[in-house]
Motif scaffolding. Structure first.
Motif, mmCIF file in Angstrom:
data_model
loop_
_atom_site.group_PDB
_atom_site.id
_atom_site.type_symbol
_atom_site.label_atom_id
_atom_site.label_comp_id
_atom_site.label_asym_id
_atom_site.label_seq_id
_atom_site.Cartn_x
_atom_site.Cartn_y
_atom_site.Cartn_z
ATOM 1 N N VAL A 107 -0.378 8.425 6.611
ATOM 2 C CA VAL A 107 1.019 8.847 6.711
ATOM 3 C C VAL A 107 1.918 7.888 5.928
ATOM 4 O O VAL A 107 1.949 6.688 6.200
ATOM 5 N N HIS A 108 2.658 8.444 4.954
ATOM 6 C CA HIS A 108 3.520 7.656 4.083
ATOM 7 C C HIS A 108 4.974 8.074 4.259
ATOM 8 O O HIS A 108 5.271 9.242 4.535
ATOM 9 N N LYS A 109 5.873 7.120 4.003
ATOM 10 C CA LYS A 109 7.306 7.384 4.124
ATOM 11 C C LYS A 109 8.039 6.728 2.966
ATOM 12 O O LYS A 109 7.742 5.591 2.590
ATOM 13 N N ASN B 54 0.851 -1.193 0.000
ATOM 14 C CA ASN B 54 0.000 0.000 0.000
ATOM 15 C C ASN B 54 0.880 1.235 0.000
ATOM 16 O O ASN B 54 1.575 1.519 0.976
ATOM 17 N N TYR B 55 0.829 1.971 -1.100
ATOM 18 C CA TYR B 55 1.758 3.082 -1.270
ATOM 19 C C TYR B 55 1.198 4.102 -2.258
ATOM 20 O O TYR B 55 0.200 3.850 -2.954
ATOM 21 N N ILE B 56 1.832 5.269 -2.282
ATOM 22 C CA ILE B 56 1.536 6.276 -3.288
ATOM 23 C C ILE B 56 2.828 6.594 -4.024
ATOM 24 O O ILE B 56 3.932 6.316 -3.515
ATOM 25 N N THR B 57 2.704 7.169 -5.224
ATOM 26 C CA THR B 57 3.877 7.697 -5.914
ATOM 27 C C THR B 57 3.586 9.140 -6.315
ATOM 28 O O THR B 57 2.462 9.473 -6.700
ATOM 29 N N ILE B 58 4.599 9.976 -6.173
ATOM 30 C CA ILE B 58 4.532 11.373 -6.628
ATOM 31 C C ILE B 58 5.701 11.577 -7.577
ATOM 32 O O ILE B 58 6.858 11.496 -7.166
ATOM 33 N N GLU C 9 5.566 4.587 1.095
ATOM 34 C CA GLU C 9 4.763 3.481 1.622
ATOM 35 C C GLU C 9 3.943 3.929 2.825
ATOM 36 O O GLU C 9 4.415 4.682 3.683
ATOM 37 N N LEU C 10 2.711 3.447 2.874
ATOM 38 C CA LEU C 10 1.806 3.801 3.977
ATOM 39 C C LEU C 10 2.282 3.150 5.278
ATOM 40 O O LEU C 10 2.464 1.931 5.341
#
Length: 255
Positions: free
Chosen positions: A133-135, A97-101, A107-108
């Motif tokens: 909150v992601h890191k 579970n993650y986002i990309t910018i 990663e969450l």
């Protein structure tokens, strides 16, 4: 006839100007607010969170650089911190579970709740706010904010989280599956974004650590009045920080 030609010319010029304005809207995520590898500290004193998100002063963008890759997680750590409800992800679920910018992966780590909301939109608070909150692997942080408003429809996913969370301080493990997408707004391509800070531990204007990239969705999810009351009865302490000055920062609005 002459007046008609002048009117048509004016209309033509206005159309050209309008088209030029549309062309000038950036299709890139704002480079200056991406936390690539910044270690969190308190030097970011001009960039604190939360802020008032005001449509009239935002810089408009139209980008697809933010990508959300959420799946189901196992509720292995549901925490009552006294101040709020917090769900910690396992190492396995963090990877999934993650986002990309702009291609950078965050990663969450956990998500938690605030009552009432911390951000305001055009001066108005929402009933609650959820922070995801992601890191990144470089230690950079990015947070997604979901505003929760009172409505008529029961959110069954949130109902489960709130009802089954510990009645007192502590952590429970249910080992049941939970779909993260069920607590995101339907349109995640519409949001405000800016460079800010953590909102804890200092709830006043004492600086918290930053910088980090903030993304607050324009569309909300809803809870019924009964669900909001249930949350308030279990988590009685206020856990929202006062609105911070914008100073010279730019808030971007993706439509």
């Amino acid at each position: 006839m002459k007046l008609k030609k002048i009117s048509l010319l004016v209309l033509f010029v206005l159309t050209i100007i309008s088209c030029e304005k549309e062309k000038s809207v950036s299709v890139d995520f704002p480079e200056g607010i991406i936390s690539y590898n910044y270690a969190l500290g308190t030097e970011n004193i001009q960039g604190q969170t939360p802020i008032n998100l005001e449509n009239a002063i935002t810089e408009k963008i139209s980008t697809k650089d933010l990508e959300i890759h959420y799946n189901s997680i196992i509720l292995s750590s549901v925490q009552n911190t006294v101040e709020n409800l917090k769900i910690n992800l396992s190492d396995e679920d963090k990877v999934l579970n993650y986002i990309t910018i702009k291609g950078l992966r965050y990663e969450l780590q956990q998500f938690h709740f605030h009552h009432h909301s911390e951000h305001t939109v055009n001066g108005q608070y929402s009933e609650m706010e959820i922070h995801f909150v992601h890191k990144s692997s470089t230690g950079a942080y990015a947070v997604l904010g979901v505003l929760v408003k009172e409505g008529q429809t029961i959110n069954s996913s949130l109902k489960t989280l709130i009802s089954d969370s510990p009645d007192a301080i502590g952590i429970s493990s249910y080992n049941t599956s939970f779909d993260l997408n069920a607590i995101l707004p339907l349109q995640t391509n519409k949001y405000f974004t800016y460079s800010g800070s953590l909102t804890t531990p200092n709830m006043d204007t004492t600086p918290n650590q930053g910088p980090l990239t903030w993304i607050v969705f324009k569309n909300n999810i809803t809870l019924t009045a009964a669900q909001v009351e249930e949350y308030k009865l279990k988590y009685e302490e206020d856990n929202f920080r006062v609105i911070q000055p914008l100073n010279n920062r730019t808030v971007y609005e993706n439509n």
